[in-house]
Write a protein that holds these residues in place. Structure first.
Motif, PDB file in Angstrom:
ATOM      1  N   ALA A 178      35.135  66.404  22.715  1.00  0.00           N
ATOM      2  CA  ALA A 178      35.947  65.627  21.777  1.00  0.00           C
ATOM      3  C   ALA A 178      36.693  66.533  20.807  1.00  0.00           C
ATOM      4  N   PHE A 179      36.011  67.573  20.303  1.00  0.00           N
ATOM      5  CA  PHE A 179      36.660  68.484  19.368  1.00  0.00           C
ATOM      6  C   PHE A 179      37.807  69.233  20.043  1.00  0.00           C
ATOM      7  N   VAL A 180      37.549  69.752  21.254  1.00  0.00           N
ATOM      8  CA  VAL A 180      38.566  70.540  21.943  1.00  0.00           C
ATOM      9  C   VAL A 180      39.730  69.662  22.382  1.00  0.00           C
ATOM     10  N   GLN A 181      39.417  68.514  22.983  1.00  0.00           N
ATOM     11  CA  GLN A 181      40.479  67.620  23.458  1.00  0.00           C
ATOM     12  C   GLN A 181      41.315  67.105  22.293  1.00  0.00           C
ATOM     13  N   GLY A 182      40.677  66.845  21.164  1.00  0.00           N
ATOM     14  CA  GLY A 182      41.414  66.410  19.985  1.00  0.00           C
ATOM     15  C   GLY A 182      42.402  67.454  19.519  1.00  0.00           C
ATOM     16  N   ARG A 183      41.987  68.705  19.558  1.00  0.00           N
ATOM     17  CA  ARG A 183      42.887  69.779  19.142  1.00  0.00           C
ATOM     18  C   ARG A 183      44.002  70.012  20.162  1.00  0.00           C
TER      19      ARG A 183
ATOM     20  N   ASN B  81      33.780  61.035  17.027  1.00  0.00           N
ATOM     21  CA  ASN B  81      33.056  60.713  18.252  1.00  0.00           C
ATOM     22  C   ASN B  81      31.632  60.255  17.988  1.00  0.00           C
ATOM     23  N   GLN B  82      31.124  60.521  16.809  1.00  0.00           N
ATOM     24  CA  GLN B  82      29.771  60.079  16.477  1.00  0.00           C
ATOM     25  C   GLN B  82      29.733  58.643  15.934  1.00  0.00           C
ATOM     26  N   LEU B  83      30.893  58.037  15.762  1.00  0.00           N
ATOM     27  CA  LEU B  83      30.918  56.673  15.238  1.00  0.00           C
ATOM     28  C   LEU B  83      30.316  55.688  16.225  1.00  0.00           C
ATOM     29  N   ARG B  84      29.714  54.632  15.706  1.00  0.00           N
ATOM     30  CA  ARG B  84      29.162  53.585  16.551  1.00  0.00           C
ATOM     31  C   ARG B  84      30.286  52.696  17.074  1.00  0.00           C
ATOM     32  N   PRO B  85      30.036  51.982  18.157  1.00  0.00           N
ATOM     33  CA  PRO B  85      31.088  51.144  18.744  1.00  0.00           C
ATOM     34  C   PRO B  85      31.707  50.160  17.768  1.00  0.00           C
ATOM     35  N   TRP B  86      30.895  49.538  16.922  1.00  0.00           N
ATOM     36  CA  TRP B  86      31.465  48.561  15.993  1.00  0.00           C
ATOM     37  C   TRP B  86      32.400  49.241  14.996  1.00  0.00           C
ATOM     38  N   ALA B  87      32.070  50.478  14.605  1.00  0.00           N
ATOM     39  CA  ALA B  87      32.922  51.211  13.661  1.00  0.00           C
ATOM     40  C   ALA B  87      34.255  51.578  14.311  1.00  0.00           C
ATOM     41  N   LEU B  88      34.217  51.923  15.600  1.00  0.00           N
ATOM     42  CA  LEU B  88      35.461  52.214  16.307  1.00  0.00           C
ATOM     43  C   LEU B  88      36.329  50.965  16.417  1.00  0.00           C
TER      44      LEU B  88
ATOM     45  N   VAL C  78      41.220  59.614  21.148  1.00  0.00           N
ATOM     46  CA  VAL C  78      40.396  60.774  21.509  1.00  0.00           C
ATOM     47  C   VAL C  78      38.960  60.353  21.777  1.00  0.00           C
ATOM     48  N   VAL C  79      38.418  59.473  20.942  1.00  0.00           N
ATOM     49  CA  VAL C  79      37.029  59.050  21.107  1.00  0.00           C
ATOM     50  C   VAL C  79      36.841  58.271  22.405  1.00  0.00           C
ATOM     51  N   VAL C  80      37.747  57.358  22.698  1.00  0.00           N
ATOM     52  CA  VAL C  80      37.627  56.565  23.927  1.00  0.00           C
ATOM     53  C   VAL C  80      37.715  57.472  25.152  1.00  0.00           C
ATOM     54  N   ASP C  81      38.624  58.435  25.143  1.00  0.00           N
ATOM     55  CA  ASP C  81      38.714  59.377  26.260  1.00  0.00           C
ATOM     56  C   ASP C  81      37.420  60.163  26.410  1.00  0.00           C
ATOM     57  N   THR C  82      36.828  60.570  25.300  1.00  0.00           N
ATOM     58  CA  THR C  82      35.571  61.319  25.351  1.00  0.00           C
ATOM     59  C   THR C  82      34.450  60.473  25.931  1.00  0.00           C
ATOM     60  N   ARG C  83      34.338  59.220  25.487  1.00  0.00           N
ATOM     61  CA  ARG C  83      33.292  58.338  26.021  1.00  0.00           C
ATOM     62  C   ARG C  83      33.465  58.134  27.526  1.00  0.00           C
ATOM     63  N   LEU C  84      34.718  58.073  27.980  1.00  0.00           N
ATOM     64  CA  LEU C  84      34.961  57.945  29.413  1.00  0.00           C
ATOM     65  C   LEU C  84      34.433  59.166  30.159  1.00  0.00           C
ATOM     66  N   GLN C  85      34.761  60.353  29.677  1.00  0.00           N
ATOM     67  CA  GLN C  85      34.307  61.562  30.366  1.00  0.00           C
ATOM     68  C   GLN C  85      32.789  61.668  30.365  1.00  0.00           C
ATOM     69  N   GLU C  86      32.156  61.215  29.297  1.00  0.00           N
ATOM     70  CA  GLU C  86      30.696  61.277  29.215  1.00  0.00           C
ATOM     71  C   GLU C  86      30.024  60.373  30.243  1.00  0.00           C
ATOM     72  N   ARG C  87      30.690  59.330  30.658  1.00  0.00           N
ATOM     73  CA  ARG C  87      30.069  58.355  31.547  1.00  0.00           C
ATOM     74  C   ARG C  87      30.346  58.591  33.027  1.00  0.00           C
TER      75      ARG C  87
END
Length: 374
Positions: free
Chosen positions: A116-121, A259-266, A301-310
């Motif tokens: 998430a950090f790298v992709q965001g940058r 990326n550490q936010l909970r789904p409801w916060a996103l 960025v967060v949604v893309d990261t969650r996709l890659q994690e899954r």
């Protein structure tokens, strides 16, 4: 980043018009571009998985360069259309391959958690690169018109391809125990990726989220129109885009922390961004649009990261390209909504969609090895 420093970007629509094309012909060119992207999206992801993600990025740069060369050499509808076909094929090769190469490269050194950090940058750098590209376009056009702008753009694409050839690409195994990707043919690789996307409960929700969130990025095509509606003179519109670009860059760079936010916060963050967008449209406020774009880029960025994690299998680029196909379709939805009711309708529709994000991102759909965010 080099791939985004293309002086031709802010000028190609004017190139078409100055070459004598009508509005209908220019719209037809954009339709050809979209059609190629939709048709080639998933098959090109399988090419990256079966052969090489790095090679896909290299070929993409060469195809884009060839497309621009056609525009400059054959300035007419046929030449422009052929150039868009090549650019569409190149873009589809990048989509999925870039994310897969980055995630698997980090994973190979035990740093997948930093994606998430790298992709965001990376996303932030791509946005920031629009600034020197716009400045270069102004200077180059004054010196040599469209030909000079076009050939410099060709050179930048080839430079990006050369740099991509130097990227490290780790060997790929099969973390879920399925057959090694090198043992599969192209069609089997394609089926493997599509099957994972279609059958995995861990992926279906996040794929839908990635599609609708990513598709919203199509609104950036309307930012100049919104700036002009706010009273900005036409010749000052590029300058008025600066706060929007900068806000988007900051938001993308902050995506790693979010990326550490909970789904409801996103979901709340996405809803807030749409409220800001609606306010920006209603009040003709560039500031409102800029604030929207900053928050939106965080969520993206967060949604893309969650996709890659899954993604559990070896066909990471193919699965990501399935999301890319959804992005293309959702982008058409943005265009249709804008045509039917303007920016306010887009804001209203995507506000309702943002309320579904917590469910689409819910932790119990995640792969067992994923970090749990309740």
């Amino acid at each position: 980043m080099v791939a985004d420093v293309i002086p031709l970007y802010p000028l190609y629509a004017l190139l078409f018009a100055d070459a004598g094309l009508s509005d209908a012909q220019i719209s037809a060119l954009f339709a050809i571009w979209s059609a190629v992207a939709i048709v080639a999206e998933v098959p090109s992801g399988a090419i990256a998985d079966r052969f090489s993600r790095r090679a896909s990025l290299v070929v993409a740069g060469v195809l884009q360069a060839a497309g621009y060369a056609l525009w400059i050499s054959l300035p007419g509808f046929a030449g422009f259309a052929a150039g868009f076909v090549l650019w569409g094929l190149g873009g589809s090769l990048v989509s999925g391959a870039q994310e897969a190469l980055l995630y698997d490269g980090l994973d190979a050194v035990g740093a997948a958690g930093h994606y998430a950090f790298v992709q965001g940058r990376v996303a932030a750098a791509g946005l920031i690169s629009q600034l020197p590209a716009a400045g270069a376009a102004t200077v180059l056009f004054a010196i040599g018109g469209y030909p000079l702008v076009g050939w410099v753009s060709v050179g930048m694409c080839l430079a990006a391809a050369a740099l991509a050839s130097r990227l490290p690409e780790p060997p790929r195994g099969s973390p879920d125990g399925s057959p090694d990707i090198d043992d599969l043919g192209y069609l089997a690789t394609l089926r493997d990726g599509v099957a994972e996307a279609a059958s995995s409960p861990a992926l279906r929700g996040i794929l839908l989220a990635a599609a609708v969130v990513g598709g919203l990025d199509a609104v950036d095509e309307y930012f100049p129109i919104l700036a002009e509606a706010s009273g900005v003179p036409v010749d000052a519109v590029p300058l008025a885009m600066l706060p929007i670009v900068l806000a988007g860059s900051i938001g993308a760079a902050l995506g790693g922390r979010a990326n550490q936010l909970r789904p409801w916060a996103l979901g709340v963050l996405a809803a807030a961004s749409m409220l800001l967008f609606g306010a920006g449209v209603l009040l003709s406020s560039v500031l409102g649009v800029a604030l929207f774009y900053g928050l939106y880029r965080v969520v993206l960025v967060v949604v893309d990261t969650r996709l890659q994690e899954r993604i559990a299998g070896s066909s990471r680029a193919t699965v990501t390209s399935v999301a890319g196909l959804g992005v293309e379709i959702a982008g058409l939805g943005v265009f249709a909504a804008w045509a039917g009711g303007g920016g306010l309708l887009v804001a209203a529709v995507w506000l309702l969609i943002s309320l579904t994000l917590p469910r689409l991102l819910r932790p119990h759909l995640a792969h067992p090895s994923d970090p749990v965010r309740e």
